[in-house]
Design a protein around this motif. Structure first.
Motif, mmCIF file in Angstrom:
data_model
loop_
_atom_site.group_PDB
_atom_site.id
_atom_site.type_symbol
_atom_site.label_atom_id
_atom_site.label_comp_id
_atom_site.label_asym_id
_atom_site.label_seq_id
_atom_site.Cartn_x
_atom_site.Cartn_y
_atom_site.Cartn_z
ATOM 1 N N ALA A 39 0.832 -1.205 0.000
ATOM 2 C CA ALA A 39 0.000 0.000 0.000
ATOM 3 C C ALA A 39 0.866 1.254 0.000
ATOM 4 C CB ALA A 39 -0.979 -0.004 1.172
ATOM 5 N N ASP A 40 1.845 1.257 -0.896
ATOM 6 C CA ASP A 40 2.750 2.407 -1.025
ATOM 7 C C ASP A 40 3.428 2.764 0.292
ATOM 8 O OD1 ASP A 40 2.233 2.701 -3.778
ATOM 9 O OD2 ASP A 40 0.423 3.869 -3.334
ATOM 10 N N GLY A 41 3.798 1.732 1.066
ATOM 11 C CA GLY A 41 4.509 1.955 2.323
ATOM 12 C C GLY A 41 3.631 2.209 3.521
ATOM 13 N N LEU A 42 2.333 2.191 3.354
ATOM 14 C CA LEU A 42 1.435 2.418 4.492
ATOM 15 C C LEU A 42 1.389 1.218 5.435
ATOM 16 C CD1 LEU A 42 -1.566 4.243 2.752
ATOM 17 C CD2 LEU A 42 0.361 5.251 4.008
ATOM 18 N N VAL A 43 1.743 0.047 4.918
ATOM 19 C CA VAL A 43 1.789 -1.173 5.725
ATOM 20 C C VAL A 43 3.203 -1.738 5.623
ATOM 21 C CG1 VAL A 43 0.880 -3.512 6.021
ATOM 22 C CG2 VAL A 43 -0.654 -1.663 5.307
ATOM 23 N N GLU A 44 3.844 -1.929 6.766
ATOM 24 C CA GLU A 44 5.195 -2.482 6.806
ATOM 25 C C GLU A 44 5.220 -3.663 7.775
ATOM 26 O OE1 GLU A 44 7.839 0.686 7.865
ATOM 27 O OE2 GLU A 44 7.465 1.783 6.013
ATOM 28 N N GLN A 61 -3.185 6.464 7.799
ATOM 29 C CA GLN A 61 -3.919 6.616 6.536
ATOM 30 C C GLN A 61 -4.484 5.291 6.047
ATOM 31 O OE1 GLN A 61 -1.273 8.452 3.737
ATOM 32 N NE2 GLN A 61 -1.396 10.476 4.700
ATOM 33 N N ALA A 62 -3.792 4.191 6.356
ATOM 34 C CA ALA A 62 -4.254 2.874 5.914
ATOM 35 C C ALA A 62 -5.514 2.443 6.660
ATOM 36 C CB ALA A 62 -3.148 1.837 6.111
ATOM 37 N N MET A 63 -5.776 3.058 7.800
ATOM 38 C CA MET A 63 -6.957 2.695 8.575
ATOM 39 C C MET A 63 -8.248 3.119 7.878
ATOM 40 S SD MET A 63 -5.610 1.100 10.922
ATOM 41 C CE MET A 63 -5.771 0.967 12.663
ATOM 42 N N ARG A 64 -8.120 3.957 6.876
ATOM 43 C CA ARG A 64 -9.297 4.382 6.105
ATOM 44 C C ARG A 64 -9.746 3.297 5.122
ATOM 45 N NH1 ARG A 64 -6.417 9.971 4.747
ATOM 46 N NH2 ARG A 64 -6.464 10.846 6.827
ATOM 47 N N LEU A 65 -8.861 2.337 4.878
ATOM 48 C CA LEU A 65 -9.196 1.250 3.955
ATOM 49 C C LEU A 65 -10.192 0.307 4.619
ATOM 50 C CD1 LEU A 65 -5.555 0.415 2.809
ATOM 51 C CD2 LEU A 65 -7.224 1.814 1.578
ATOM 52 N N GLY A 66 -10.898 -0.434 3.826
ATOM 53 C CA GLY A 66 -11.780 -1.466 4.374
ATOM 54 C C GLY A 66 -10.959 -2.583 4.980
ATOM 55 N N SER A 67 -11.556 -3.360 5.869
ATOM 56 C CA SER A 67 -10.817 -4.420 6.564
ATOM 57 C C SER A 67 -10.266 -5.468 5.603
ATOM 58 C CB SER A 67 -11.687 -5.067 7.629
ATOM 59 O OG SER A 67 -12.814 -5.692 7.050
ATOM 60 N N ALA A 68 -11.036 -5.826 4.566
ATOM 61 C CA ALA A 68 -10.568 -6.832 3.609
ATOM 62 C C ALA A 68 -9.355 -6.308 2.840
ATOM 63 C CB ALA A 68 -11.690 -7.210 2.645
ATOM 64 N N GLU A 69 -9.418 -5.049 2.431
ATOM 65 C CA GLU A 69 -8.301 -4.463 1.675
ATOM 66 C C GLU A 69 -7.066 -4.331 2.580
ATOM 67 O OE1 GLU A 69 -7.264 -0.627 -1.195
ATOM 68 O OE2 GLU A 69 -9.209 -0.706 -0.177
ATOM 69 N N LEU A 70 -7.263 -3.885 3.812
ATOM 70 C CA LEU A 70 -6.141 -3.755 4.749
ATOM 71 C C LEU A 70 -5.525 -5.125 5.036
ATOM 72 C CD1 LEU A 70 -4.358 -2.025 6.540
ATOM 73 C CD2 LEU A 70 -6.129 -2.160 8.316
ATOM 74 N N SER A 71 -6.347 -6.131 5.229
ATOM 75 C CA SER A 71 -5.855 -7.495 5.448
ATOM 76 C C SER A 71 -5.015 -7.969 4.271
ATOM 77 C CB SER A 71 -7.014 -8.463 5.667
ATOM 78 O OG SER A 71 -7.699 -8.158 6.835
ATOM 79 N N ALA A 72 -5.481 -7.692 3.067
ATOM 80 C CA ALA A 72 -4.737 -8.085 1.863
ATOM 81 C C ALA A 72 -3.377 -7.396 1.823
ATOM 82 C CB ALA A 72 -5.544 -7.763 0.613
ATOM 83 N N HIS A 73 -3.324 -6.138 2.211
ATOM 84 C CA HIS A 73 -2.047 -5.415 2.228
ATOM 85 C C HIS A 73 -1.097 -5.980 3.283
ATOM 86 C CE1 HIS A 73 -3.110 -2.541 -0.806
ATOM 87 N NE2 HIS A 73 -4.087 -1.987 -0.091
#
Length: 146
Positions: A39-44, A61-73
């Motif tokens: 996610a362009d460095g939002l998840v490390e 900023q990544a917390m704005r993503l949906g849970s499924a999308e964040l999980s995938a990242h």
């Protein structure tokens, strides 16, 4: 003890200096980590030498993503960290053993090396015990009888 058919038998040191070098290699491998991001460095994600997650950093900023999308990242970053760890492991092994290390499975090389080292240490311990027993036998045989 390790068997002669071990895939890493060519790693076995032939002298004390080589044994020390192998112990240093095992220590170096145990300190390795892998890092990956998504996610362009939002998840490390960082993984330890065994590939287990040791750190996960999620930017606000990544917390704005949906849970499924964040999980995938998170999963993507974890896979990248695992691949990074494998690359670091291969680099250390290649630095130490040259091109023969290319045939090693980087993911299990540390465990295999530890098993080889434990087998060698057990063999050395048995040899020292045999030497001590032989010295004791010689002393007993050469002691004056009363």
């Amino acid at each position: 003890m390790t068997s002669p058919e071990s895939g890493l038998s060519w790693l076995r040191p032939q002298d004390g200096a080589s044994l020390q070098a192998m112990q240093e290699l095992v220590a170096k491998l145990s300190e390795l980590t892998g890092r990956g991001s998504a996610a362009d460095g939002l998840v490390e994600v960082t993984v330890d030498n065994a590939g287990a997650l040791s750190q996960v950093v999620i930017d606000a900023q990544a917390m704005r993503l949906g849970s499924a999308e964040l999980s995938a990242h998170v999963l993507t970053a974890a896979k990248a960290a695992s691949l990074d760890l494998q690359a670091h492991t291969q680099a250390v092994l290649r630095e130490t053993y040259g091109e023969q290390a290319l045939n090693l499975d980087a993911a299990s090389a540390g465990d295999q090396l530890m098993n080889e080292l434990k087998g060698m240490q057990a063999g050395l311990s048995r040899s020292l015990d045999d030497i001590k027993a032989e010295v004791s036998r010689i002393h007993a045989a050469s002691a004056p009888s009363s």
